[in-house]
Design an enzyme around this catalytic site. Structure first.
Site, PDB file in Angstrom:
ATOM      1  N   ASP A 182       0.826  -1.209   0.000  1.00  0.00           N
ATOM      2  CA  ASP A 182       0.000   0.000   0.000  1.00  0.00           C
ATOM      3  C   ASP A 182       0.862   1.262   0.000  1.00  0.00           C
ATOM      4  O   ASP A 182       0.562   2.241  -0.698  1.00  0.00           O
ATOM      5  CB  ASP A 182      -0.974   0.007   1.173  1.00  0.00           C
ATOM      6  CG  ASP A 182      -0.326  -0.398   2.493  1.00  0.00           C
ATOM      7  OD1 ASP A 182       0.830  -0.864   2.484  1.00  0.00           O
ATOM      8  OD2 ASP A 182      -0.979  -0.253   3.540  1.00  0.00           O
ATOM      9  N   ASP A 230       0.678  -2.043 -13.394  1.00  0.00           N
ATOM     10  CA  ASP A 230      -0.373  -1.346 -14.140  1.00  0.00           C
ATOM     11  C   ASP A 230      -0.535   0.081 -13.630  1.00  0.00           C
ATOM     12  O   ASP A 230      -0.764   1.011 -14.411  1.00  0.00           O
ATOM     13  CB  ASP A 230      -1.698  -2.102 -14.016  1.00  0.00           C
ATOM     14  CG  ASP A 230      -1.799  -3.242 -15.012  1.00  0.00           C
ATOM     15  OD1 ASP A 230      -0.844  -3.453 -15.775  1.00  0.00           O
ATOM     16  OD2 ASP A 230      -2.834  -3.932 -15.020  1.00  0.00           O
TER      17      ASP A 230
END
Length: 372
Positions: free
Chosen positions: A221, A249
């Site tokens: 995260d 991505d």
């Protein structure tokens, strides 16, 4: 050099962009006296339509007996949500990776100076970005045991890794860092996942073999946040399958277009090269898909076989096409150029490297191609 290359163009825009990569490789072959032999094979929805399975045995046999695989994209709305493995294009890709032993996916993330305005981030944040993501490709939740109860109300995906699976990709990441800026960032969730704690232990031990490479750790995260806030801090990112899929991505979005980014997948004896974008079926046959990612994937293929000067020539041609605004609509909504024209520009630049008469500079800038 002679290379036999399996071409799996796949679905949607795959055949269109792969054709442009083949043009670039053909031009390299002419200029540098190499012979590239292309053999086409079916994969994905196209393969399902013709053979009833997303990865025919004939395709797999070809890939196992060629020097490299040049891959397009798979996916079709008619099949994408099919629970039958044989009738799901994505499952064909997973099986291909497993059968070829492609355990490492490498995704370079780099910005082009003339396209900084295309990024959703501020120029001062992205100018000069140059890092690479090493994603483990054949382990983790994607390949481990999957369960769902009889009622279909409880499901699980086992997240499992072995020391061997971690070590083999870690060594490649450290070796890459030695040729770059000597920094590896390991991304995990060691605060909650036992597999991540195993990753840390293995990677820390391997780091001892590479004393010049600095190793640091980020939770997934936090890494996702830092890729947006300060992407220039990264050199080599090393991570497991699921995190690597998501983070690479995310990183691709900051360059301005997913159509720019290439990737390579490596095993012990096999290699596959592909753009990271999908099949984009709505763009199929419209001559609007960006072929640059496929062309740069071809450059990565050349680098893999030690043809560094040739690969650099492909990169130079791509940079020149961007510099002269010979690009597709994702990079310039008002462009008069399409997939084929960008591919022609790149291949012609390679063939005419010292001849600036093959295009008219003024006309290119206003979108009127004079490429011959």
């Amino acid at each position: 050099m002679n290379l036999k290359i399996a071409v799996l163009a796949g679905d949607g825009i795959g055949p269109e962009v792969i054709l442009q990569a083949k043009k670039a490789l053909y031009a390299i072959g002419v200029v540098y006296h190499h012979e590239f032999i292309f053999e086409d094979a079916l994969v994905g929805a196209t393969a399902i339509d013709k053979t009833g399975t997303s990865l025919p045995q004939q395709t797999l046999n070809l890939c196992l007996n060629t020097d490299a695989v040049l891959f397009g994209a798979v996916g079709d709305p008619a099949y994408d949500n099919n629970s039958d493995t044989a009738l799901n294009p994505a499952q064909g890709v997973l099986k291909l990776r497993k059968e070829l032993g492609l355990f490492t996916n490498v995704r370079p993330i780099k910005t082009y100076p003339t396209l900084l305005n295309s990024s959703p981030l501020k120029q001062e944040i992205i100018d000069g970005i140059d890092f690479v993501v090493f994603r483990e490709l054949t382990g983790g939740a994607y390949y481990s045991e999957k369960k769902i109860n009889q009622e279909g109300t409880i499901a699980s995906d086992l997240l499992e890794y072995s020391e061997e699976e971690i070590a083999r990709i870690a060594h490649l990441a450290f070796k890459s860092a030695e040729k770059r800026k000597n920094k590896v960032t390991m991304v995990d969730k060691a605060n909650v996942l036992e597999t991540s704690r195993l990753w840390r232990k293995v990677v820390q031990n391997i780091a001892l073999d590479y004393p010049d490479v600095a190793l640091n750790f980020l939770y997934a995260d936090t890494a996702a946040m830092q890729i947006i806030l300060n992407p220039k801090q990264f050199d080599v990112i090393l991570t497991e399958n699921l995190f690597g899929d998501i983070l690479s991505d995310e990183a691709s979005a900051i360059t301005g277009s997913i159509g720019l980014l290439a990737s390579a997948s490596f095993g012990t004896s096999n290699a596959l090269f592909e753009p990271i974008h999908g099949s984009h079926p709505l763009a199929k046959g419209k001559n609007i898909a960006n072929p640059i990612a496929s062309i740069v994937s071809a450059a990565m293929l050349l680098e893999h076989f030690g043809l560094h000067e040739e690969a650099q020539k492909v990169h130079e041609a791509v940079l020149k096409s961007i510099e002269y605004n010979v690009v597709t609509i994702d990079l310039n909504p008002g462009t008069s150029f399409g997939t084929n024209e960008v591919g022609e520009f790149v291949s012609n630049y390679i063939l005419n490297k010292d001849d600036l008469l093959y295009f008219n500079n003024d006309n290119v800038h206003i979108g009127q191609s004079t490429i011959v």
